[in-house]
Design a protein around this motif. Structure first.
Motif, mmCIF file in Angstrom:
data_model
loop_
_atom_site.group_PDB
_atom_site.id
_atom_site.type_symbol
_atom_site.label_atom_id
_atom_site.label_comp_id
_atom_site.label_asym_id
_atom_site.label_seq_id
_atom_site.Cartn_x
_atom_site.Cartn_y
_atom_site.Cartn_z
ATOM 1 N N VAL B 94 0.842 -1.189 0.000
ATOM 2 C CA VAL B 94 0.000 0.000 0.000
ATOM 3 C C VAL B 94 0.880 1.244 0.000
ATOM 4 O O VAL B 94 1.758 1.381 0.862
ATOM 5 C CB VAL B 94 -0.937 0.037 1.228
ATOM 6 C CG1 VAL B 94 -1.575 1.406 1.360
ATOM 7 C CG2 VAL B 94 -2.009 -1.012 1.100
ATOM 8 N N TYR B 96 0.512 4.606 1.094
ATOM 9 C CA TYR B 96 -0.437 5.380 1.880
ATOM 10 C C TYR B 96 -0.016 6.825 2.075
ATOM 11 O O TYR B 96 -0.440 7.494 2.992
ATOM 12 C CB TYR B 96 -0.732 4.698 3.216
ATOM 13 C CG TYR B 96 0.472 4.420 4.088
ATOM 14 C CD1 TYR B 96 1.116 3.196 4.017
ATOM 15 C CD2 TYR B 96 0.934 5.350 5.012
ATOM 16 C CE1 TYR B 96 2.214 2.912 4.818
ATOM 17 C CE2 TYR B 96 2.024 5.079 5.819
ATOM 18 C CZ TYR B 96 2.665 3.852 5.725
ATOM 19 O OH TYR B 96 3.735 3.573 6.525
ATOM 20 N N THR B 100 -4.741 8.752 -0.417
ATOM 21 C CA THR B 100 -5.119 7.576 -1.198
ATOM 22 C C THR B 100 -4.316 6.371 -0.768
ATOM 23 O O THR B 100 -3.087 6.404 -0.800
ATOM 24 C CB THR B 100 -4.882 7.808 -2.702
ATOM 25 O OG1 THR B 100 -5.749 8.841 -3.132
ATOM 26 C CG2 THR B 100 -5.163 6.562 -3.502
ATOM 27 N N ASN B 101 -5.005 5.307 -0.374
ATOM 28 C CA ASN B 101 -4.313 4.061 -0.060
ATOM 29 C C ASN B 101 -4.286 3.185 -1.292
ATOM 30 O O ASN B 101 -4.936 2.152 -1.358
ATOM 31 C CB ASN B 101 -5.031 3.323 1.076
ATOM 32 C CG ASN B 101 -4.850 4.016 2.399
ATOM 33 O OD1 ASN B 101 -3.932 4.797 2.570
ATOM 34 N ND2 ASN B 101 -5.741 3.742 3.326
#
Lengths: 116, 115
Positions: B94, B96, B100-101
């Motif tokens: 991810v 992060y 936005t992940n």
């Protein structure tokens, strides 16, 4: 509980035509993502909605791609006009509220788009 | 830049044999790592995830993965493969940063299981 649903599962169109893909996320998931996998390559991020707002569309290839999420429910991804290089599998995913990366995205089965 | 590498494009194992799928990542901060599987005609299904804590994580279908920070790896293992495990496997991290992940995927490893 229904999962993420995508329509259609397959689409074959001619170059220059328009295609619209649809994604129904899991009910209650504010986050909706579109990803794409071109043959032989990795799955790549296209864009992210939070409810009806585009949070990040940095992965959209060009202005032939238009994504919408009216009312913060289902989303559509339109390709107009389609080109040969747009062929691939388009995945949709949804998730609950962001938690600094600690979140799980649930994916649909994908739409296989073939442009001939 | 963040990236995920799956060096094995295609692997064939015999049913009942052990399996290890390799995954290396490049990420500047603490990585949150995932393994997904895509069976024929199906969507991506989460096998397991690593956020923190015990570096050996257990997932569904008898899979496990071990996070090794020193090697920037998150290899997937299964002690005894079943014919139904034939599928494509994706490692992801991810990203992060910001709001936005988004997931960054490797290119996938296609697993074939022979009788």
């Amino acid at each position: 509980e229904a999962g993420v649903t995508q329509f259609p599962s397959h689409s074959v169109i001619e170059k220059g035509q328009t295609v619209t893909l649809r994604c129904d996320p899991i009910s209650g998931h504010d986050n909706l993502y579109w990803y794409r996998r071109v043959m032989g390559k990795e799955i790549k991020f296209l864009l992210h909605f939070v409810k009806e707002s585009k949070q990040d569309e940095s992965g959209m290839p060009n202005n032939r791609f238009l994504a919408e999420r009216t009312g913060g429910t289902y989303s559509t991804l339109k390709v107009q006009p389609a080109e040969l290089e747009d062929s691939g599998v388009y995945f949709c995913a949804s998730s609950q509220a962001l938690g600094q990366g600690r979140t799980e995205a649930f994916f649909g089965q994908g739409t296989r788009l073939t442009v001939v | 830049a963040q990236s995920v590498t799956q060096p094995d494009i295609h692997i064939t194992v015999s049913e009942g044999a052990s399996l290890e799928l390799r995954c290396n990542y490049s990420y500047g901060a603490t990585p949150y790592l995932f393994w997904y599987v895509q069976s024929p005609g199906q969507g991506l299904q989460l096998l397991l995830k690593y956020f923190s804590g015990d570096t050996l994580v257990q997932g569904i279908k008898g899979f496990e993965a071990e996070f090794k920070r020193s090697q920037s790896s998150f290899n997937l293992r299964k002690p005894s493969v079943h014919w139904s495990d034939a599928a494509e496997y994706f490692c992801a991290v991810v990203n992060y940063g910001g709001a936005t992940n988004k997931l960054i995927f490797g290119t996938g490893t296609l697993l074939a299981v022979q009788p």
